[in-house]
Structure formats: C-alpha cells, structure tokens
Enzyme design. Structure first.
Site, PDB file in Angstrom:
ATOM      1  N   ASP A  64       0.884  -1.171   0.000  1.00  0.00           N
ATOM      2  CA  ASP A  64       0.000   0.000   0.000  1.00  0.00           C
ATOM      3  C   ASP A  64       0.922   1.221   0.000  1.00  0.00           C
ATOM      4  OD1 ASP A  64       0.852   0.374   2.617  1.00  0.00           O
ATOM      5  OD2 ASP A  64      -1.159   0.335   3.508  1.00  0.00           O
ATOM      6  N   CYS A 114       3.133  -3.047   3.915  1.00  0.00           N
ATOM      7  CA  CYS A 114       2.295  -1.881   4.241  1.00  0.00           C
ATOM      8  C   CYS A 114       3.068  -1.079   5.287  1.00  0.00           C
ATOM      9  CB  CYS A 114       0.892  -2.280   4.691  1.00  0.00           C
ATOM     10  SG  CYS A 114       0.774  -3.291   6.184  1.00  0.00           S
ATOM     11  N   THR A 120       2.972  -1.127   8.637  1.00  0.00           N
ATOM     12  CA  THR A 120       3.453  -1.999   9.717  1.00  0.00           C
ATOM     13  C   THR A 120       3.670  -3.441   9.269  1.00  0.00           C
ATOM     14  OG1 THR A 120       1.192  -2.567  10.306  1.00  0.00           O
ATOM     15  CG2 THR A 120       2.183  -0.676  11.461  1.00  0.00           C
ATOM     16  N   HIS A 144      10.180 -23.776   9.553  1.00  0.00           N
ATOM     17  CA  HIS A 144       9.208 -24.370  10.470  1.00  0.00           C
ATOM     18  C   HIS A 144       7.759 -24.209  10.018  1.00  0.00           C
ATOM     19  CE1 HIS A 144      12.073 -24.278  14.220  1.00  0.00           C
ATOM     20  NE2 HIS A 144      12.693 -24.660  13.116  1.00  0.00           N
ATOM     21  N   HIS A 204       7.441 -30.553  11.581  1.00  0.00           N
ATOM     22  CA  HIS A 204       6.794 -29.287  11.210  1.00  0.00           C
ATOM     23  C   HIS A 204       5.629 -29.511  10.246  1.00  0.00           C
ATOM     24  CE1 HIS A 204       9.971 -27.357  13.371  1.00  0.00           C
ATOM     25  NE2 HIS A 204      10.894 -27.885  12.586  1.00  0.00           N
TER      26      HIS A 204
HETATM   27  C1  RB5 Z   1      -1.927   2.889   6.355  1.00  0.00           C
HETATM   28  O1  RB5 Z   1      -1.897   4.150   6.958  1.00  0.00           O
HETATM   29  C2  RB5 Z   1      -1.585   1.816   7.379  1.00  0.00           C
HETATM   30  O2  RB5 Z   1      -2.669   1.618   8.218  1.00  0.00           O
HETATM   31  C3  RB5 Z   1      -1.206   0.538   6.685  1.00  0.00           C
HETATM   32  O3  RB5 Z   1      -0.104   0.760   5.843  1.00  0.00           O
HETATM   33  C4  RB5 Z   1      -0.781  -0.623   7.573  1.00  0.00           C
HETATM   34  O4  RB5 Z   1       0.174  -0.236   8.482  1.00  0.00           O
HETATM   35  C5  RB5 Z   1      -1.895  -1.382   8.181  1.00  0.00           C
HETATM   36  O5  RB5 Z   1      -1.682  -2.373   8.881  1.00  0.00           O
END
Ligand code: RB5
Length: 147
Positions: A8, A65, A67, A98, A133
């Site tokens: 994203d 993304c 996080t 694993h 596993h």
């Molecule tokens: C976008 O702002 C953010 O929420 C997305 O990139 C991600 O971190 C969601 O888990």
C-alpha cells in the site's frame, strides 16, 4: 520460482527496494502495485497476491504496508496462505523452515530497505524442513478447514 509483490502507500518505498532485490536475484516476479503513491486500502493489494499464491499462479508472495500487520491479517484470510510478519533475519529463515510460510509481510515504516532486502533474501533462500513441522502445519490446515 515465481514471486508476486504488492504494497500500500505505506510500503511503496520498501516495495521498490525489494523489487531491486528480486531483479538482482534473477527471480521471476510480478509487481501487483500500486503504480502510484496515493493512499490505497491494503486488503485490495493483499488479496490478489494471496489468491495468486493459493491458486498456484505464484510460488511465493511479498506484501508491504506501513506496519506489515494489515497485509498479514488480510493475506491469512485466504485458505492455504501462511503469511508471516517478519522484521528480523532469524525469523525470516525460521518461518520458512518451520511454518513453510508462502507469503512474507513487512512494514515499510518499521524497517529500512537494507534490512528489508536481507530479510527477503534470507526468506526466499530458506527451505521448509518438513518432518515434525509438517504435522503441525497439517493441524493449522485442519483449523482452517473446520476439521
Ligand atoms: C496505512 O496508513 C496503514 O494503516 C497501513 O499501511 C498498515 O500499516 C496497516 O496495517
């Protein structure tokens, strides 16, 4: 090995660096976008990668993304997907060995490009160990299939 990659807006920068790695490794990859830096919804990009891996179009997937969490949650909703959220090199090979993870998710706001590339390279080169596993993964599949 065929790899699909997508992100994203929070992961665009790291995705571009990971594409450079895939080129350096001579890996056959498909970039599923986005092809711009506007805000997008990560499930719209997780889904085609996860469905493509699940149906065999791709062998592995890489999702980025902000996080890595949203991408990993969304990808793991697709049957047959074992998506691992990884931000260190140990976990990168352990989750192949694993968990036989078929998708990796990373956060572009969590790690830099150099570490991200090292993680992806480690994960792409690691092999599933099978044995005990395999039994554990069969149990995950049983949960997924309501058995
Ligand atoms: C976008 O702002 C953010 O929420 C997305 O990139 C991600 O971190 C969601 O888990």
């Amino acid at each position: 090995m065929k790899v699909a990659i997508a992100s994203d807006h929070g992961g665009n920068e790291l995705r571009r660096e990971l594409i450079e790695l895939l080129k350096e490794m001579n890996i056959d990859y498909t970039d599923l976008g986005p092809d711009h830096d506007e805000s997008v919804d990560y499930p719209d990009y997780a889904r085609p990668v996860a469905e493509g891996v699940a149906n065999g179009t791709y062998d592995r997937g890489i999702l980025v993304c902000g996080t890595g969490i949203g991408m990993s949650i969304a990808a793991n909703k697709v049957e047959g997907i074992r998506c691992a959220l990884v931000h260190d090199v140990y976990t990168a090979h352990a989750t192949r060995e694993h968990n036989n993870s078929n998708i990796i998710a990373m956060g572009g706001r969590v790690i830099g490009g150099a570490l991200g590339k090292e993680i992806a390279k480690t994960w792409l080169e690691a092999e599933f160990e099978g044995g005990r596993h395999e039994r554990r993964i069969d149990k995950i599949t049983a949960i997924e299939q309501g058995k």
